[in-house]
Design a protein around this motif. Structure first.
Motif, PDB file in Angstrom:
ATOM      1  N   LEU A  41     -26.829   1.659  36.493  1.00 60.37           N
ATOM      2  CA  LEU A  41     -25.590   1.694  37.223  1.00 60.37           C
ATOM      3  C   LEU A  41     -25.112   0.248  37.115  1.00 60.37           C
ATOM      4  CD1 LEU A  41     -26.496   4.124  40.345  1.00 60.37           C
ATOM      5  CD2 LEU A  41     -25.057   4.526  38.066  1.00 60.37           C
ATOM      6  N   SER A  42     -26.125  -0.593  37.321  1.00 60.69           N
ATOM      7  CA  SER A  42     -25.739  -2.113  37.218  1.00 60.69           C
ATOM      8  C   SER A  42     -24.916  -2.414  36.043  1.00 60.69           C
ATOM      9  CB  SER A  42     -27.090  -2.997  37.121  1.00 60.69           C
ATOM     10  OG  SER A  42     -27.841  -2.801  35.915  1.00 60.69           O
ATOM     11  N   ARG A  43     -24.993  -1.694  34.938  1.00 64.39           N
ATOM     12  CA  ARG A  43     -24.105  -2.018  33.679  1.00 64.39           C
ATOM     13  C   ARG A  43     -22.914  -1.017  33.967  1.00 64.39           C
ATOM     14  NH1 ARG A  43     -27.209  -3.134  28.265  1.00 64.39           N
ATOM     15  NH2 ARG A  43     -28.898  -4.308  29.091  1.00 64.39           N
ATOM     16  N   ALA A  44     -22.877   0.050  34.735  1.00 60.73           N
ATOM     17  CA  ALA A  44     -21.707   1.120  34.610  1.00 60.73           C
ATOM     18  C   ALA A  44     -20.674   0.503  36.004  1.00 60.73           C
ATOM     19  CB  ALA A  44     -22.276   2.274  34.958  1.00 60.73           C
ATOM     20  N   ILE A  45     -21.303   0.215  37.230  1.00 58.74           N
ATOM     21  CA  ILE A  45     -20.478  -0.092  38.208  1.00 58.74           C
ATOM     22  C   ILE A  45     -20.978  -1.232  38.847  1.00 58.74           C
ATOM     23  CG2 ILE A  45     -20.103   2.327  38.512  1.00 58.74           C
ATOM     24  CD1 ILE A  45     -21.902   2.341  40.731  1.00 58.74           C
ATOM     25  N   GLY A  46     -21.813  -2.166  38.311  1.00 60.75           N
ATOM     26  CA  GLY A  46     -22.080  -3.493  38.638  1.00 60.75           C
ATOM     27  C   GLY A  46     -22.997  -3.503  40.063  1.00 60.75           C
ATOM     28  N   LEU A  47     -23.744  -2.110  40.386  1.00 58.37           N
ATOM     29  CA  LEU A  47     -24.792  -2.316  41.317  1.00 58.37           C
ATOM     30  C   LEU A  47     -26.006  -1.953  41.049  1.00 58.37           C
ATOM     31  CD1 LEU A  47     -22.525  -0.270  44.342  1.00 58.37           C
ATOM     32  CD2 LEU A  47     -22.989  -2.678  44.259  1.00 58.37           C
ATOM     33  N   SER A  92     -30.272   6.423  42.852  1.00 58.61           N
ATOM     34  CA  SER A  92     -30.716   5.399  43.744  1.00 58.61           C
ATOM     35  C   SER A  92     -30.217   4.289  43.535  1.00 58.61           C
ATOM     36  CB  SER A  92     -32.189   5.352  43.590  1.00 58.61           C
ATOM     37  OG  SER A  92     -32.492   4.847  42.277  1.00 58.61           O
ATOM     38  N   PHE A  93     -29.507   3.589  44.521  1.00 57.61           N
ATOM     39  CA  PHE A  93     -28.870   2.208  44.287  1.00 57.61           C
ATOM     40  C   PHE A  93     -28.809   1.448  45.665  1.00 57.61           C
ATOM     41  CE2 PHE A  93     -25.433   4.845  46.263  1.00 57.61           C
ATOM     42  CZ  PHE A  93     -24.730   3.800  46.712  1.00 57.61           C
ATOM     43  N   SER A  94     -28.461   0.011  45.420  1.00 53.02           N
ATOM     44  CA  SER A  94     -28.741  -0.670  46.464  1.00 53.02           C
ATOM     45  C   SER A  94     -27.241  -1.377  46.606  1.00 53.02           C
ATOM     46  CB  SER A  94     -29.848  -1.796  46.355  1.00 53.02           C
ATOM     47  OG  SER A  94     -31.161  -1.296  46.076  1.00 53.02           O
ATOM     48  N   PRO A  95     -26.371  -0.918  47.525  1.00 50.71           N
ATOM     49  CA  PRO A  95     -25.310  -1.694  47.721  1.00 50.71           C
ATOM     50  C   PRO A  95     -25.287  -3.348  48.081  1.00 50.71           C
ATOM     51  CG  PRO A  95     -25.700  -0.187  49.366  1.00 50.71           C
ATOM     52  CD  PRO A  95     -26.967   0.072  48.496  1.00 50.71           C
ATOM     53  N   ALA A  97     -28.567  -6.393  49.291  1.00 53.08           N
ATOM     54  CA  ALA A  97     -29.847  -6.785  49.312  1.00 53.08           C
ATOM     55  C   ALA A  97     -30.638  -6.125  50.322  1.00 53.08           C
ATOM     56  CB  ALA A  97     -30.068  -8.276  49.390  1.00 53.08           C
ATOM     57  N   ARG A  98     -30.159  -5.703  51.529  1.00 55.33           N
ATOM     58  CA  ARG A  98     -30.874  -5.151  52.532  1.00 55.33           C
ATOM     59  C   ARG A  98     -30.664  -3.496  52.523  1.00 55.33           C
ATOM     60  NH1 ARG A  98     -28.726  -8.934  57.628  1.00 55.33           N
ATOM     61  NH2 ARG A  98     -29.963 -10.877  57.005  1.00 55.33           N
ATOM     62  N   TRP A  99     -30.060  -2.842  51.710  1.00 54.83           N
ATOM     63  CA  TRP A  99     -29.792  -1.273  51.817  1.00 54.83           C
ATOM     64  C   TRP A  99     -30.383  -0.766  50.597  1.00 54.83           C
ATOM     65  CZ3 TRP A  99     -28.482   1.688  55.792  1.00 54.83           C
ATOM     66  CH2 TRP A  99     -27.713   1.276  56.870  1.00 54.83           C
ATOM     67  N   ASN A 100     -31.108   0.369  50.724  1.00 60.61           N
ATOM     68  CA  ASN A 100     -31.233   0.996  49.545  1.00 60.61           C
ATOM     69  C   ASN A 100     -31.023   2.420  50.020  1.00 60.61           C
ATOM     70  OD1 ASN A 100     -32.604  -0.799  47.592  1.00 60.61           O
ATOM     71  ND2 ASN A 100     -34.100  -1.082  49.713  1.00 60.61           N
ATOM     72  N   LEU A 101     -30.161   3.204  49.026  1.00 58.83           N
ATOM     73  CA  LEU A 101     -29.872   4.742  49.370  1.00 58.83           C
ATOM     74  C   LEU A 101     -30.349   5.259  47.960  1.00 58.83           C
ATOM     75  CD1 LEU A 101     -26.166   3.639  50.417  1.00 58.83           C
ATOM     76  CD2 LEU A 101     -28.115   4.036  51.762  1.00 58.83           C
ATOM     77  N   SER A 102     -30.641   6.590  48.253  1.00 60.09           N
ATOM     78  CA  SER A 102     -31.011   7.348  47.530  1.00 60.09           C
ATOM     79  C   SER A 102     -30.745   8.902  47.765  1.00 60.09           C
ATOM     80  CB  SER A 102     -32.755   7.351  46.965  1.00 60.09           C
ATOM     81  OG  SER A 102     -33.422   7.501  48.192  1.00 60.09           O
ATOM     82  N   ALA A 103     -30.626   9.680  46.622  1.00 62.18           N
ATOM     83  CA  ALA A 103     -30.304  11.161  46.704  1.00 62.18           C
ATOM     84  C   ALA A 103     -31.048  11.781  45.573  1.00 62.18           C
ATOM     85  CB  ALA A 103     -28.929  11.467  46.765  1.00 62.18           C
ATOM     86  N   ASN A 104     -31.601  13.333  45.869  1.00 66.14           N
ATOM     87  CA  ASN A 104     -31.903  13.918  44.813  1.00 66.14           C
ATOM     88  C   ASN A 104     -31.718  15.324  44.938  1.00 66.14           C
ATOM     89  OD1 ASN A 104     -34.309  15.446  46.177  1.00 66.14           O
ATOM     90  ND2 ASN A 104     -34.866  13.319  46.746  1.00 66.14           N
ATOM     91  N   PHE A 105     -31.569  16.100  43.654  1.00 69.65           N
ATOM     92  CA  PHE A 105     -31.154  17.171  43.716  1.00 69.65           C
ATOM     93  C   PHE A 105     -31.581  18.045  42.515  1.00 69.65           C
ATOM     94  CE2 PHE A 105     -28.502  20.846  41.860  1.00 69.65           C
ATOM     95  CZ  PHE A 105     -28.512  21.704  42.964  1.00 69.65           C
ATOM     96  N   ALA A 136     -32.146   6.745  53.481  1.00 74.50           N
ATOM     97  CA  ALA A 136     -31.281   5.441  53.521  1.00 74.50           C
ATOM     98  C   ALA A 136     -32.186   4.649  54.251  1.00 74.50           C
ATOM     99  CB  ALA A 136     -30.079   5.631  54.449  1.00 74.50           C
ATOM    100  N   GLU A 137     -32.352   3.387  53.718  1.00 73.99           N
ATOM    101  CA  GLU A 137     -33.161   2.116  54.114  1.00 73.99           C
ATOM    102  C   GLU A 137     -32.501   0.944  54.187  1.00 73.99           C
ATOM    103  OE1 GLU A 137     -36.782   1.648  51.580  1.00 73.99           O
ATOM    104  OE2 GLU A 137     -37.566   3.913  51.665  1.00 73.99           O
ATOM    105  N   TYR A 138     -33.027   0.417  55.597  1.00 75.33           N
ATOM    106  CA  TYR A 138     -32.274  -0.950  55.789  1.00 75.33           C
ATOM    107  C   TYR A 138     -33.512  -1.928  55.997  1.00 75.33           C
ATOM    108  CZ  TYR A 138     -29.487  -4.560  58.128  1.00 75.33           C
ATOM    109  OH  TYR A 138     -28.926  -5.650  58.443  1.00 75.33           O
ATOM    110  N   LYS A 139     -33.412  -3.084  55.341  1.00 77.55           N
ATOM    111  CA  LYS A 139     -34.378  -3.996  55.722  1.00 77.55           C
ATOM    112  C   LYS A 139     -33.779  -5.269  56.107  1.00 77.55           C
ATOM    113  CE  LYS A 139     -37.215  -2.407  51.863  1.00 77.55           C
ATOM    114  NZ  LYS A 139     -37.988  -2.705  50.629  1.00 77.55           N
ATOM    115  N   ILE A 140     -34.508  -5.999  57.052  1.00 74.17           N
ATOM    116  CA  ILE A 140     -33.984  -7.397  57.786  1.00 74.17           C
ATOM    117  C   ILE A 140     -35.248  -7.842  58.214  1.00 74.17           C
ATOM    118  CG2 ILE A 140     -33.504  -6.065  59.810  1.00 74.17           C
ATOM    119  CD1 ILE A 140     -31.257  -8.563  60.209  1.00 74.17           C
ATOM    120  N   HIS A 141     -35.750  -8.878  57.174  1.00 74.97           N
ATOM    121  CA  HIS A 141     -36.583  -9.907  57.860  1.00 74.97           C
ATOM    122  C   HIS A 141     -37.917  -8.945  57.743  1.00 74.97           C
ATOM    123  CE1 HIS A 141     -33.965 -13.143  58.710  1.00 74.97           C
ATOM    124  NE2 HIS A 141     -33.669 -12.388  59.834  1.00 74.97           N
ATOM    125  N   GLU A 142     -38.726  -8.899  58.794  1.00 76.73           N
ATOM    126  CA  GLU A 142     -39.969  -8.237  58.889  1.00 76.73           C
ATOM    127  C   GLU A 142     -39.729  -6.635  59.462  1.00 76.73           C
ATOM    128  OE1 GLU A 142     -39.732 -10.805  60.696  1.00 76.73           O
ATOM    129  OE2 GLU A 142     -40.950 -12.404  59.835  1.00 76.73           O
TER     130      GLU A 142
END
Length: 219
Positions: A41-47, A92-95, A97-105, A136-142
């Motif tokens: 996806l980094s090449r297709a949509i830049g994410l 799976s993609f990261s919009p 640095a703090r967000w990670n989103l994923s889906a499966n079917f 959905a995951e969100y990371k900030i510091h610890e």
């Protein structure tokens, strides 16, 4: 590819009364075919992320499946021939640095392909036709916070497809703190308190909460 699988000790001898062993089981064997593709996806949509798609077709002889009997216990049995076809996809993609989103079917059409007239064409016991997962995951510091949700379509307990298992929807959430070699996790499972069952029809826990503390003794 071709595969061969011998029955496990669990399948041969059972466990604690709820699963009855079957010492007459024969090994299952079959042929697996699958094909897929991966999109960066980094090449297709830049994410940063990946999209994976695959299709499969598996033919098995003497496939081992768990079937519930009239005493409300399950026993593994050989299906003369089984045909399982379907597709799988993962996104799976990261919009940021703090967000990670994923889906499966997953969609699978798992059918009894044996020569027994009243079973031929039926769904295999314990096989969901559709499964969907979101996270959905969100990371900030610890800190890391997450939530996820899963959906499984209904299935059947028996080869005749008379006893169904209802569809299952489960939502979970949690938060983790890591610092000084210690990790503390608080999580809630089945937050909507749905009355769900496993593939053998046994009830699973309702709403429940867990606290986990892990200490790295090297720090």
């Amino acid at each position: 590819g071709r595969y061969f699988r011998a029955p496990s000790f669990y399948e041969l001898f059972g466990d604690k009364g709820s699963v009855i062993g079957n010492s007459d089981l024969t090994p299952e064997k079959g042929r697996n075919r699958d094909a897929g593709l991966v999109l960066d996806l980094s090449r297709a949509i830049g994410l940063p992320g990946m999209l994976e798609l695959s299709a499969f077709r598996n033919v098995s002889d003497n496939m081992i499946v768990f079937v519930q009997n009239s005493q409300k216990t399950s026993q593994p049995r050989n299906i003369g021939r089984a045909l399982v076809r379907g597709v799988e996809s993962t996104l799976s993609f990261s919009p940021s640095a703090r967000w990670n989103l994923s889906a499966n079917f997953t969609y699978q059409n798992a059918r009894d392909d044996s020569l027994i007239p009243f079973r031929r064409g039926n769904f295999l016991p314990g096989r969901h036709e559709r499964e969907i997962g979101l996270r959905a995951e969100y990371k900030i510091h610890e800190w890391k916070m997450w939530c996820d949700s899963s959906h499984s379509s209904g299935s059947f307990l028996d080869s005749a497809n008379i006893y169904p298992v209802p569809e299952r929807n489960v939502a979970n959430a949690g938060v983790t703190f890591t610092g000084g070699g210690t990790t503390v996790t608080v999580e809630g499972k089945n937050l909507s308190d749905n009355r769900v069952s496993d593939i053998m029809g046994f009830p699973l826990p309702g709403r429940s909460f867990y606290l986990t503390v892990t200490k790295n003794l090297n720090k």
